[in-house]
Design a protein around this motif. Structure first.
Motif, PDB file in Angstrom:
ATOM      1  N   ILE A  39      15.945  -6.554   5.624  1.00  0.00           N
ATOM      2  CA  ILE A  39      15.107  -5.529   6.251  1.00  0.00           C
ATOM      3  C   ILE A  39      14.486  -6.069   7.535  1.00  0.00           C
ATOM      4  O   ILE A  39      14.456  -5.386   8.570  1.00  0.00           O
ATOM      5  CB  ILE A  39      14.020  -5.060   5.270  1.00  0.00           C
ATOM      6  N   SER A  86      15.312  -4.878  11.475  1.00  0.00           N
ATOM      7  CA  SER A  86      14.204  -4.299  12.227  1.00  0.00           C
ATOM      8  C   SER A  86      13.837  -5.117  13.463  1.00  0.00           C
ATOM      9  O   SER A  86      13.372  -4.557  14.468  1.00  0.00           O
ATOM     10  CB  SER A  86      12.972  -4.183  11.318  1.00  0.00           C
ATOM     11  N   TYR A 131      20.035   0.103   8.374  1.00  0.00           N
ATOM     12  CA  TYR A 131      18.697   0.337   7.827  1.00  0.00           C
ATOM     13  C   TYR A 131      18.125   1.546   8.564  1.00  0.00           C
ATOM     14  O   TYR A 131      17.448   1.404   9.575  1.00  0.00           O
ATOM     15  CB  TYR A 131      17.822  -0.909   8.024  1.00  0.00           C
ATOM     16  N   THR A 178      16.543   4.739  10.434  1.00  0.00           N
ATOM     17  CA  THR A 178      15.190   5.124  10.854  1.00  0.00           C
ATOM     18  C   THR A 178      14.744   6.400  10.153  1.00  0.00           C
ATOM     19  O   THR A 178      13.540   6.634  10.015  1.00  0.00           O
ATOM     20  CB  THR A 178      15.137   5.332  12.382  1.00  0.00           C
ATOM     21  N   ARG A 224      16.119   5.907   4.490  1.00  0.00           N
ATOM     22  CA  ARG A 224      15.555   4.570   4.295  1.00  0.00           C
ATOM     23  C   ARG A 224      14.988   4.417   2.889  1.00  0.00           C
ATOM     24  O   ARG A 224      15.180   3.386   2.233  1.00  0.00           O
ATOM     25  CB  ARG A 224      14.464   4.297   5.339  1.00  0.00           C
ATOM     26  N   SER A 262      25.268   0.347   4.603  1.00  0.00           N
ATOM     27  CA  SER A 262      23.874  -0.047   4.802  1.00  0.00           C
ATOM     28  C   SER A 262      23.682  -1.448   4.250  1.00  0.00           C
ATOM     29  O   SER A 262      24.595  -2.042   3.656  1.00  0.00           O
ATOM     30  CB  SER A 262      22.929   0.926   4.075  1.00  0.00           C
TER      31      SER A 262
END
Length: 229
Positions: free
Chosen positions: A72, A76, A86, A88, A93, A166
């Motif tokens: 994560i 980010s 991941y 938005t 999410r 993902s």
């Protein structure tokens, strides 16, 4: 800031971190921590991760462990990471988080411990434990059934009906790949009933070429060594 990834390629969450970095062009220094030699319990490593587990990272002043938290953070913190890793979108999410939270207490609990107690324990100087393996087998079988019937119930190529992977896909597929350490009949016993899972694994491999196979080479070598014994 330089990124250091501490791990071992025989470790499924370590592979997930390194594959993610390579697939997204994130430069890092790979620091191998040999868990079979107990290097993860050294005082030096425990300054990075007091839990004594791999993987862990150092990025600037940040020392971070737990593979899902690392994924994560990387998704980010680094520019250029595609949104599908991941999302938005908060609903997507949240669904990714639900898979990751489920993973640790279900699939990982069954897969990692079954492989360890049925196959890998002697590498660490410990005896096999058929009783523990039998309990973990139940969790593994249940977890695979849930992935097949729930997480892969939609028509997409990946978890939750998505058409691109993902961090949840990467984390769970790397976990299931640990079954490569079993003998062929045992591995097939778990995976052959699950055609959706088999296709999903192939979809994930293909989406992350050539890094997926590159990072799993150590696992394949270890598997070949175990089969000779």
């Amino acid at each position: 800031m330089e990124l250091k990834v501490y791990g071992h390629r025989a470790s499924q969450p370590s592979r997930a971190i390194m594959i993610f970095c390579k697939a997204n062009g994130i430069e890092f220094e790979e620091v191998t921590v040999d868990i079979s030699k107990g290097e993860n319990r050294s005082p030096e490593f425990k300054e990075i991760n007091p839990m004594g587990q791999v993987p862990a990272i150092i990025h600037g002043e940040l020392k971070l462990f737990e593979s899902h938290a690392i994924l994560i953070y990387l998704a980010s913190a680094f520019p250029g990471v595609a949104d599908h890793w991941y999302p938005t979108d908060l609903v997507k999410r949240a669904k990714v988080h639900s898979v990751l939270d489920w993973h640790h207490s279900n699939l990982r609990r069954g897969s990692a411990t079954y492989v360890f107690y049925s196959r890998l324990a002697p590498v660490f100087g410990l005896p096999l434990n058929p009783q523990a393996a039998a309990e973990d087998e139940k969790i593994l079988i249940s977890s695979l059934s849930i992935i097949e019937s729930y997480w892969l119930q939609d028509s997409g190529l990946f978890l939750l009906g998505e058409n691109q992977p993902s961090i949840a896909d990467l984390s769970l597929v790397c976990e299931i790949m640990q079954l490569e350490l079993l003998d062929e009949n045992d591995r097939n016993r778990f995976l052959e009933p699950h055609k959706k899972i088999q296709q999903w694994i192939e979809n994930t491999k293909n989406a992350i070429k050539p890094y997926f196979e590159e990072l799993h080479d150590v696992l394949y070598q270890l598997s070949a060594t175990l089969r000779k014994k």
